[in-house]
Design an enzyme around this catalytic site. Structure first.
Site, PDB file in Angstrom:
ATOM      1  N   THR A  31       0.727  -1.377  -0.193  1.00 16.65           N
ATOM      2  CA  THR A  31      -0.386   0.594   0.194  1.00 16.65           C
ATOM      3  C   THR A  31       0.747   1.357   0.132  1.00 16.65           C
ATOM      4  O   THR A  31       2.179   1.435  -0.257  1.00 16.65           O
ATOM      5  CB  THR A  31      -0.828  -0.044   0.867  1.00 16.65           C
ATOM      6  OG1 THR A  31      -2.074   1.271   0.795  1.00 16.65           O
ATOM      7  CG2 THR A  31      -0.533   0.005   2.923  1.00 16.65           C
ATOM      8  N   LYS A  35       3.411   2.158  -4.129  1.00 17.62           N
ATOM      9  CA  LYS A  35       2.035   0.854  -4.889  1.00 17.62           C
ATOM     10  C   LYS A  35       3.465   1.689  -6.408  1.00 17.62           C
ATOM     11  O   LYS A  35       2.766  -0.094  -7.316  1.00 17.62           O
ATOM     12  CB  LYS A  35       0.983   1.311  -5.153  1.00 17.62           C
ATOM     13  CG  LYS A  35       0.174   1.010  -3.783  1.00 17.62           C
ATOM     14  CD  LYS A  35      -1.228   1.459  -4.050  1.00 17.62           C
ATOM     15  CE  LYS A  35      -2.376   0.444  -3.575  1.00 17.62           C
ATOM     16  NZ  LYS A  35      -3.770   1.260  -3.823  1.00 17.62           N
ATOM     17  N   ASN A  56      -0.277  -3.747  -6.035  1.00 15.03           N
ATOM     18  CA  ASN A  56      -1.136  -4.035  -4.949  1.00 15.03           C
ATOM     19  C   ASN A  56      -1.163  -5.236  -4.328  1.00 15.03           C
ATOM     20  O   ASN A  56      -1.196  -5.318  -2.945  1.00 15.03           O
ATOM     21  CB  ASN A  56      -2.659  -3.204  -4.490  1.00 15.03           C
ATOM     22  CG  ASN A  56      -3.345  -4.056  -5.279  1.00 15.03           C
ATOM     23  OD1 ASN A  56      -3.227  -4.920  -5.810  1.00 15.03           O
ATOM     24  ND2 ASN A  56      -4.875  -4.733  -4.750  1.00 15.03           N
ATOM     25  N   GLY A  98      -3.735   8.708 -10.082  1.00 13.67           N
ATOM     26  CA  GLY A  98      -3.676   7.166  -9.617  1.00 13.67           C
ATOM     27  C   GLY A  98      -4.665   5.896  -9.589  1.00 13.67           C
ATOM     28  O   GLY A  98      -4.674   5.032 -10.392  1.00 13.67           O
ATOM     29  N   ARG A 120      -9.646  18.613 -12.691  1.00 14.15           N
ATOM     30  CA  ARG A 120      -9.976  19.466 -12.091  1.00 14.15           C
ATOM     31  C   ARG A 120      -8.514  19.838 -13.710  1.00 14.15           C
ATOM     32  O   ARG A 120      -8.682  21.155 -14.523  1.00 14.15           O
ATOM     33  CB  ARG A 120      -9.467  20.188 -11.287  1.00 14.15           C
ATOM     34  CG  ARG A 120      -8.822  21.550 -10.603  1.00 14.15           C
ATOM     35  CD  ARG A 120      -8.351  21.320  -9.225  1.00 14.15           C
ATOM     36  NE  ARG A 120      -7.379  20.415  -8.842  1.00 14.15           N
ATOM     37  CZ  ARG A 120      -6.933  20.797  -8.008  1.00 14.15           C
ATOM     38  NH1 ARG A 120      -7.571  21.242  -6.910  1.00 14.15           N
ATOM     39  NH2 ARG A 120      -5.942  20.037  -7.643  1.00 14.15           N
ATOM     40  N   LYS A 124      -4.194  15.952 -17.845  1.00  9.96           N
ATOM     41  CA  LYS A 124      -4.305  14.609 -17.048  1.00  9.96           C
ATOM     42  C   LYS A 124      -5.145  13.501 -17.027  1.00  9.96           C
ATOM     43  O   LYS A 124      -4.825  12.325 -17.339  1.00  9.96           O
ATOM     44  CB  LYS A 124      -3.785  14.478 -14.834  1.00  9.96           C
ATOM     45  CG  LYS A 124      -3.057  14.680 -14.496  1.00  9.96           C
ATOM     46  CD  LYS A 124      -2.469  14.907 -13.290  1.00  9.96           C
ATOM     47  CE  LYS A 124      -2.577  16.178 -12.500  1.00  9.96           C
ATOM     48  NZ  LYS A 124      -2.032  16.613 -11.562  1.00  9.96           N
TER      49      LYS A 124
HETATM   50  P1  ATR Z   1      -4.915   9.415  -6.378  1.00 10.32           P
HETATM   51  O1  ATR Z   1      -3.697   8.864  -6.221  1.00 10.32           O
HETATM   52  O2  ATR Z   1      -6.193   8.854  -5.234  1.00 10.32           O
HETATM   53  O3  ATR Z   1      -5.891   9.429  -7.603  1.00 10.32           O
HETATM   54  P2  ATR Z   1      -4.050  11.428  -6.886  1.00 10.32           P
HETATM   55  O4  ATR Z   1      -3.104  11.096  -8.025  1.00 10.32           O
HETATM   56  O5  ATR Z   1      -3.271  12.302  -5.334  1.00 10.32           O
HETATM   57  O6  ATR Z   1      -5.110  10.543  -5.617  1.00 10.32           O
HETATM   58  O7  ATR Z   1      -4.771  11.691  -7.568  1.00 10.32           O
HETATM   59  C1  ATR Z   1      -5.776  13.125  -7.378  1.00 10.32           C
HETATM   60  C2  ATR Z   1      -7.218  13.540  -7.389  1.00 10.32           C
HETATM   61  O8  ATR Z   1      -8.235  13.996  -7.404  1.00 10.32           O
HETATM   62  C3  ATR Z   1      -6.142  14.685  -9.308  1.00 10.32           C
HETATM   63  O9  ATR Z   1      -7.305  14.247 -10.472  1.00 10.32           O
HETATM   64  C4  ATR Z   1      -7.002  15.665  -8.420  1.00 10.32           C
HETATM   65  O10 ATR Z   1      -7.125  16.984  -9.722  1.00 10.32           O
HETATM   66  P3  ATR Z   1      -5.734  17.448 -10.224  1.00 10.32           P
HETATM   67  O11 ATR Z   1      -5.619  16.064 -11.600  1.00 10.32           O
HETATM   68  O12 ATR Z   1      -6.260  18.538 -10.785  1.00 10.32           O
HETATM   69  O13 ATR Z   1      -4.804  17.681  -9.518  1.00 10.32           O
HETATM   70  C5  ATR Z   1      -8.176  15.807  -7.763  1.00 10.32           C
HETATM   71  N1  ATR Z   1      -7.959  16.554  -6.493  1.00 10.32           N
HETATM   72  C6  ATR Z   1      -7.915  17.125  -6.047  1.00 10.32           C
HETATM   73  N2  ATR Z   1      -7.941  18.105  -4.534  1.00 10.32           N
HETATM   74  C7  ATR Z   1      -8.777  19.055  -5.239  1.00 10.32           C
HETATM   75  C8  ATR Z   1      -9.753  19.810  -5.413  1.00 10.32           C
HETATM   76  N3  ATR Z   1     -10.046  20.065  -4.079  1.00 10.32           N
HETATM   77  N4  ATR Z   1     -10.510  19.940  -6.623  1.00 10.32           N
HETATM   78  C9  ATR Z   1     -10.684  19.328  -7.153  1.00 10.32           C
HETATM   79  N5  ATR Z   1      -9.918  17.850  -8.106  1.00 10.32           N
HETATM   80  C10 ATR Z   1      -9.097  17.838  -6.624  1.00 10.32           C
END
Ligand code: ATR
Length: 244
Positions: A31, A35, A56, A98, A120, A124
């Site tokens: 985890t 990962k 995982n 991810g 957002r 990506k």
């Molecule tokens: P995980 O492994 O849980 O997928 P991550 O890879 O850090 O975590 O991805 C987080 C996601 O949440 C991303 O899509 C991020 O958007 P961005 O690509 O624009 O950064 C999104 N995210 C996090 N905080 C956010 C917020 N306050 N509003 C909108 N999107 C958010």
């Protein structure tokens, strides 16, 4: 079977992994935050782990250490438990981190008709969509403003803002939910609450779920890899539910 947690700081993780398998370890779940990095430490990577860019589940097969990823299979199993067959469904996925990389392939394999990604940071989401070209070009696409009038059967929240507490709340539209059968957050516990509470305000009474069932089901899928036995995960889910 002995299954227990091993705390592995980044500096000693690789050595701990070697020691574990040299001592006869059959398999391991991995985890955060290992990962992604663990993929460099194994002999073989499954197709779904490659696509997810993360693993995982590790298992030893004929002296070779294999990395796999059961997170997406866990999500599909939990959605199927709640909705039945996923074939033909349209899914809106919020976020493109991810976690999303790991769920798109399994949702497609489960027969979902269309996956629409909204993030957002658009590029990506586009990078994930590009991973599925050309095989699923028409089934995985970017959210467009006209999608406000579209019907989505499932809305999946993969935005990590719930982990930031109420201050990190993201934006959700009531229109996305109008025909939905289920709103699902990949997180569980307190991190899922901001999304689930928001959904209840936007569409009172809509079925919604956190990702605890996904957690139980990805564990069951790992167990099947190690033992060859398929297990029913709902009992594990009940036990987990009492502990969070
Ligand atoms: P995980 O492994 O849980 O997928 P991550 O890879 O850090 O975590 O991805 C987080 C996601 O949440 C991303 O899509 C991020 O958007 P961005 O690509 O624009 O950064 C999104 N995210 C996090 N905080 C956010 C917020 N306050 N509003 C909108 N999107 C958010």
């Amino acid at each position: 079977m002995d299954y227990r947690a091993i705390l592995a700081p980044p500096a000693t993780f690789a050595q701990q992994l070697r020691t574990f398998f040299e001592a006869g370890g059959v398999g391991a779940n991995i985890t955060l935050p290992h990962k992604v990095r663990v993929m460099q430490l194994v002999d073989k990577v499954s197709d779904r782990a490659q696509l997810a860019g993360a693993a995982n589940t590790l298992s030893m097969h004929a002296g070779k250490l294999v990395a796999d990823n059961t997170d997406g299979a866990g999500l599909v199993a939990d959605l199927s438990r709640q909705l039945g067959a996923l074939a033909g469904l349209r899914v809106l996925i919020l976020g493109a981190g991810g976690a999303v990389r790991g769920i798109v392939g399994p949702l497609l394999d489960a027969g979902c008709k269309e996956l629409v990604l909204r993030n957002r940071t658009a590029h990506k989401a586009q990078a994930i969509i590009d991973l599925f070209r050309p095989s699923a070009t028409r089934r995985v696409r970017m959210y467009q403003s006209e999608d406000n009038d579209q019907r989505f059967d499932i809305v999946i929240n993969a935005v990590s803002s719930g982990h930031q507490g109420p201050s990190g709340s993201a934006h959700y539209e009531a229109a996305w939910l109008k025909d939905a059968a289920l709103a699902y957050d990949l997180s569980y516990g307190a991190a899922a609450q901001p999304f689930l509470q928001h959904i209840e305000q936007l569409k009172p009474g809509l079925a919604s779920s956190d990702g605890l069932g996904m957690l139980a089901a990805q564990g069951a899928a790992s167990f099947a890899i190690w033992t060859g036995h398929e297990v029913e995960f709902t009992q594990a889910l009940r036990v987990l539910r009492e502990s969070v």
